[in-house]
Design a protein around this motif. Sequence first.
Motif, mmCIF file in Angstrom:
data_model
loop_
_atom_site.group_PDB
_atom_site.id
_atom_site.type_symbol
_atom_site.label_atom_id
_atom_site.label_comp_id
_atom_site.label_asym_id
_atom_site.label_seq_id
_atom_site.Cartn_x
_atom_site.Cartn_y
_atom_site.Cartn_z
ATOM 1 N N GLY A 120 -4.692 -1.507 2.614
ATOM 2 C CA GLY A 120 -4.958 -0.580 3.696
ATOM 3 C C GLY A 120 -4.240 -0.911 4.988
ATOM 4 N N PRO A 121 -4.566 -0.183 6.065
ATOM 5 C CA PRO A 121 -3.891 -0.371 7.351
ATOM 6 C C PRO A 121 -4.053 -1.790 7.883
ATOM 7 N N GLY A 122 -3.061 -2.219 8.678
ATOM 8 C CA GLY A 122 -3.144 -3.524 9.320
ATOM 9 C C GLY A 122 -2.267 -4.578 8.699
ATOM 10 N N PHE A 123 -1.587 -4.254 7.601
ATOM 11 C CA PHE A 123 -0.731 -5.217 6.909
ATOM 12 C C PHE A 123 0.702 -4.701 6.846
ATOM 13 N N THR A 124 1.628 -5.638 6.841
ATOM 14 C CA THR A 124 3.043 -5.307 6.697
ATOM 15 C C THR A 124 3.646 -6.172 5.615
ATOM 16 N N ALA A 125 4.090 -5.541 4.533
ATOM 17 C CA ALA A 125 4.695 -6.281 3.424
ATOM 18 C C ALA A 125 5.918 -7.041 3.911
ATOM 19 N N GLY A 126 5.983 -8.310 3.539
ATOM 20 C CA GLY A 126 7.075 -9.160 3.960
ATOM 21 C C GLY A 126 6.799 -9.915 5.244
ATOM 22 N N VAL A 127 5.695 -9.565 5.912
ATOM 23 C CA VAL A 127 5.328 -10.241 7.166
ATOM 24 C C VAL A 127 4.046 -11.049 6.984
ATOM 25 N N ASP A 128 2.933 -10.380 6.723
ATOM 26 C CA ASP A 128 1.681 -11.109 6.513
ATOM 27 C C ASP A 128 1.175 -10.998 5.073
ATOM 28 N N CYS A 129 1.936 -10.338 4.211
ATOM 29 C CA CYS A 129 1.596 -10.244 2.798
ATOM 30 C C CYS A 129 2.870 -9.935 2.016
ATOM 31 N N HIS A 130 2.822 -10.169 0.709
ATOM 32 C CA HIS A 130 3.987 -9.863 -0.125
ATOM 33 C C HIS A 130 4.044 -8.383 -0.502
ATOM 34 N N ALA A 131 2.866 -7.756 -0.567
ATOM 35 C CA ALA A 131 2.785 -6.335 -0.900
ATOM 36 C C ALA A 131 1.557 -5.750 -0.227
ATOM 37 N N ALA A 132 1.618 -4.468 0.088
ATOM 38 C CA ALA A 132 0.476 -3.769 0.679
ATOM 39 C C ALA A 132 0.190 -2.515 -0.148
ATOM 40 N N VAL A 133 -1.076 -2.132 -0.200
ATOM 41 C CA VAL A 133 -1.490 -0.993 -1.023
ATOM 42 C C VAL A 133 -2.076 0.102 -0.139
ATOM 43 N N GLU A 134 -1.613 1.325 -0.367
ATOM 44 C CA GLU A 134 -2.066 2.476 0.410
ATOM 45 C C GLU A 134 -3.498 2.857 0.027
#
Length: 265
Positions: A120-134
Amino acid sequence: MLAYIRGAGDIATGIALRLHRAGIDVVMADIAEPTCIRRTVAFSEAVRCGTAQVEDVRARLVASAAEAAGALAAGEVAVAVDPAARLVGDLAPDAVVDAILAKRNLGTSIDMAPVVVGVGPGFTAGVDCHAAVETKRGHYLGRVLYEGSPAANTGVPGVIAGAGAERVLRSPADGPFVCVREIGDLVRAGEVVGSVAGEPMRATIDGVLRGLLAPGVPAFKGMKAGDIDPRGDASFCATASDKASAVGGGVLEALCHFTGRLRDR
């Protein structure tokens, strides 16, 4: 594979179900007084009751990494009160999934595990996680992002059978929540379904009471405290939602995508 999921509400539980059924061990973490309203499909109920069952999967409250290992060995999902994710150091999971759904990052970092997934909102893949899910309902629900961020929070609940914001019930005051009706009840607009500090919380539309805060949980005025499903099918209260399943499928995809990273661990 061992996955540690931050959060144990209904969306996090949908994720846990998908991972558990794919053969992945799951440890979940929540706060001491969970505020999830869809309690009949949330493993956070294990915090309140000691155990919880959603569909065919059972969860057990644990207090340590050793107790978690025992629950996993019994084929259960382990649930801990661990809002600061301190157990991550003891468990050394293959993956950390942040499914708190706070609309912002509450302390998850990309170095917490070989694979980190933000939900969900608040994450950026490659910055604070490897992948983000909508998590936003619509065409992209459950889609995995390997760069960029999920859609920003609009503050407007998704539409179900034509009902959006009006299906959400909010606390009328500050204080401990009192249940008047139960999850699964058919209700009519205007009926009292709960109360806070003597102030009634009334149904806003006709339908099935799909979510309700647990008795005694501290509430504040305007806090989300209930949910009505206008489709009127009480059986939906006992199974993970389409949204939870879609998001769970996205998380499972992300873990499979990074199997090379895990194999080389």
